[in-house]
Enzyme design. Structure first.
Site, PDB file in Angstrom:
ATOM      1  N   CYS A   1       0.839  -1.201   0.000  1.00 48.98           N
ATOM      2  CA  CYS A   1       0.000   0.000   0.000  1.00 48.98           C
ATOM      3  C   CYS A   1       0.875   1.253   0.000  1.00 48.98           C
ATOM      4  O   CYS A   1       0.640   2.193  -0.764  1.00 48.98           O
ATOM      5  CB  CYS A   1      -0.919  -0.017   1.215  1.00 48.98           C
ATOM      6  SG  CYS A   1      -2.115   1.327   1.251  1.00 48.98           S
TER       7      CYS A   1
ATOM      8  N   CYS B   1      -6.211  -3.476   7.242  1.00 46.69           N
ATOM      9  CA  CYS B   1      -7.472  -2.727   7.136  1.00 46.69           C
ATOM     10  C   CYS B   1      -8.591  -3.506   6.436  1.00 46.69           C
ATOM     11  O   CYS B   1      -9.748  -3.389   6.804  1.00 46.69           O
ATOM     12  CB  CYS B   1      -7.239  -1.383   6.459  1.00 46.69           C
ATOM     13  SG  CYS B   1      -6.712  -1.474   4.727  1.00 46.69           S
TER      14      CYS B   1
END
Length: 380
Positions: A116, A213
């Site tokens: 990410c 997440c």
């Protein structure tokens, strides 16, 4: 124009310096924005909508990390700074979530937070910051940025070793590092929380996020099953001599070094997962010694250090975020490949993890572990 260099390294006043702050809705990035605003910088907050949390947990009505976006917006309102939410769901799915699922299917153990940072945050978001006319982008990461003799930016571990995040930022390129700033790098978490209390931020007591997440409660198997239907195929559990010891219902459920939950029983000495073979769909188990490796092959190297001599460079190598660095010799190859030879064997090194290299507190670079060469010849 001011001749004084401001705290972010620009030869102009803070008011003339635009800073885009990546705001996750947590205490770290919120304090980062508040401190910069307090100094008088032209601060713009950006929050990324990365995934649909409702899909992730298969519940209707749940927004993508909705509370975090809400918190980031409220903090921005309190600080009186512009705040934008960017929909990066498609990019995140393609560049992070798809890679996560495919890595497990290939018998690897991925680190999606690094992917990410490597793609969505420090590439796409950074480009957006430049489009907004920012002089730099700031994040709440616990790392430090410094300049060395030739004016080149370098990354150092965070002052709080317990919170240092440099391992997860190994893929930061030189160009990105030149544009980034890390205002919390010299602090510990307690000081950050004191600042949050001082500013009266609504997130002052918000706990740190522990889960990936898009993997609620750590249930990564359900994420893989949803993204890659049929990926969980039954197969054999065998020992390192090829003898069948039992059966499994998907290699994605196993990790290198795993001891519990093998359901093979009847063995005198404990057995560990020492290899995952997606080609044969086998889980290979063996004694603890078979987990040891002295040579690790690296791909997609990102290098921030000086030139590496042909005979190699002595470094401290971290092959897991939670493990201390081990002295090793790094040799760079072609096309982003590299090889490290450890002075002392390391156990349980898994493909898909990161190998990150340091000299004292300075991050030299890192890459993805492509293979760990077992010290047991039967596994080579």
């Amino acid at each position: 124009m001011s001749t004084t260099v401001n705290s972010l390294g620009f030869q102009k006043s803070p008011a003339e310096t635009r800073v885009v702050v990546a705001m996750s809705g947590g205490v770290d990035s919120s304090v980062c924005a508040a401190l910069l605003k307090e100094e008088g910088y032209d601060v713009v907050g950006i929050t990324l909508q990365l995934y649909d949390h409702g899909i992730a947990i298969q519940k209707k009505g749940a927004c993508c990390a909705g509370q975090d976006i809400h918190d980031a917006r409220r903090v921005s309102e309190m600080l009186d700074i512009p705040h934008y939410v960017l929909d990066y769901e498609n990019r995140f799915k393609e560049q992070v979530m798809e890679d996560f699922a495919d890595s497990y299917i290939k018998g690897e153990t991925p680190i999606p937070c690094v992917k990410c940072n490597q793609t969505v945050k420090f590439k796409d978001l950074l480009d957006t910051a430049k489009d907004l006319g920012a002089d730099c982008m700031a994040t709440g990461h616990y790392v430090q940025r410094s300049l060395i003799e030739n004016g080149k930016s370098t990354m150092l571990r965070g002052a709080d070793m317990g919170k240092d995040q440099s391992y997860f930022l190994f893929a930061t390129t030189q160009e990105q590092l030149d544009f980034l700033r890390f205002p919390l790098g010299h602090m510990d978490k307690a000081e950050t929380r004191r600042h949050a209390d001082r500013f009266g931020l609504i997130v002052a007591d918000k706990p740190d996020s522990q889960d990936i997440c898009f993997v609620p409660e750590g249930k990564y198997i359900s994420v893989i099953e949803r993204m890659r239907p049929g990926a969980l195929k039954a197969g054999d559990i065998v020992d390192i001599d090829g003898n069948k010891m039992g059966e499994h219902d998907g290699i994605v459920k196993y990790t290198i070094g795993q001891r519990r939950g093998l359901n093979i029983g009847g063995t005198v000495d404990p057995l560990y997962v020492v290899k995952l073979d997606p080609k044969t769909n086998q889980v290979i188990v063996g004694p603890k010694e078979a987990l040891e490796t002295s040579e690790i092959l690296i791909k997609e190297m990102n290098w921030l250090g000086e030139d590496v001599p042909e005979e190699g460079l002595k470094v401290s190598a971290k092959v897991r975020s939670t493990r201390p660095g081990k002295t090793a010799t790094l040799k760079l190859g072609k096309m982003g490949m590299a090889r490290i030879i450890l002075d002392e064997p390391e156990a349980g090194v898994a493909a898909g993890q990161a190998a990150v290299f340091y000299r004292e507190d300075r991050l030299l670079g890192g890459g993805w572990i492509n293979a760990a060469i077992s010290n047991d010849p039967r596994l080579q």
